[in-house]
Scaffold this motif. Sequence first.
Motif, PDB file in Angstrom:
ATOM      1  N   ASP A 148      20.386  13.395  22.448  1.00  0.00           N
ATOM      2  CA  ASP A 148      20.455  12.835  21.100  1.00  0.00           C
ATOM      3  C   ASP A 148      19.065  12.660  20.495  1.00  0.00           C
ATOM      4  O   ASP A 148      18.833  12.993  19.329  1.00  0.00           O
ATOM      5  N   GLU A 149      18.136  12.127  21.290  1.00  0.00           N
ATOM      6  CA  GLU A 149      16.777  11.924  20.796  1.00  0.00           C
ATOM      7  C   GLU A 149      16.093  13.263  20.481  1.00  0.00           C
ATOM      8  O   GLU A 149      15.370  13.389  19.497  1.00  0.00           O
ATOM      9  N   THR A 150      16.339  14.245  21.300  1.00  0.00           N
ATOM     10  CA  THR A 150      15.743  15.566  21.074  1.00  0.00           C
ATOM     11  C   THR A 150      16.264  16.175  19.786  1.00  0.00           C
ATOM     12  O   THR A 150      15.499  16.676  18.962  1.00  0.00           O
ATOM     13  N   ILE A 151      17.587  16.140  19.586  1.00  0.00           N
ATOM     14  CA  ILE A 151      18.184  16.710  18.384  1.00  0.00           C
ATOM     15  C   ILE A 151      17.721  15.968  17.145  1.00  0.00           C
ATOM     16  O   ILE A 151      17.377  16.566  16.128  1.00  0.00           O
ATOM     17  N   GLU A 152      17.673  14.641  17.211  1.00  0.00           N
ATOM     18  CA  GLU A 152      17.211  13.857  16.072  1.00  0.00           C
ATOM     19  C   GLU A 152      15.751  14.176  15.764  1.00  0.00           C
ATOM     20  O   GLU A 152      15.365  14.259  14.592  1.00  0.00           O
ATOM     21  N   GLY A 153      14.948  14.392  16.800  1.00  0.00           N
ATOM     22  CA  GLY A 153      13.560  14.768  16.577  1.00  0.00           C
ATOM     23  C   GLY A 153      13.413  16.118  15.892  1.00  0.00           C
ATOM     24  O   GLY A 153      12.501  16.340  15.103  1.00  0.00           O
ATOM     25  N   LEU A 154      14.323  17.031  16.167  1.00  0.00           N
ATOM     26  CA  LEU A 154      14.286  18.351  15.559  1.00  0.00           C
ATOM     27  C   LEU A 154      14.865  18.361  14.149  1.00  0.00           C
ATOM     28  O   LEU A 154      14.336  18.994  13.244  1.00  0.00           O
ATOM     29  N   ARG A 155      16.000  17.658  13.956  1.00  0.00           N
ATOM     30  CA  ARG A 155      16.728  17.704  12.690  1.00  0.00           C
ATOM     31  C   ARG A 155      16.481  16.512  11.778  1.00  0.00           C
ATOM     32  O   ARG A 155      16.805  16.555  10.611  1.00  0.00           O
TER      33      ARG A 155
END
Length: 75
Positions: free
Chosen positions: A63-70
């Motif tokens: 979740d943190e990775t995706i939020e960081g990307l998007r």
Amino acid sequence: MTCVVSEKGQITIPKALRDRLGLLPGQRLEAHAEGGRLVLNKIVRSGGIESVVGILPRDGGTDETIEGLRGPADL
């Protein structure tokens, strides 16, 4: 460096040697005898997902990775 063979036939490769050879947990090795010596060769996969697994930092969950990307999710 010295290794001891356990009752189950397992050995522990010393950390200094693992670091020097880039051996990570789960690394597959090929074993064979050569001139009365045990030789272990690191199996290097080329191509496919195996060639990139572990190259990115793991600083959090998915979740943190995706939020960081998007960016933050719109709710």
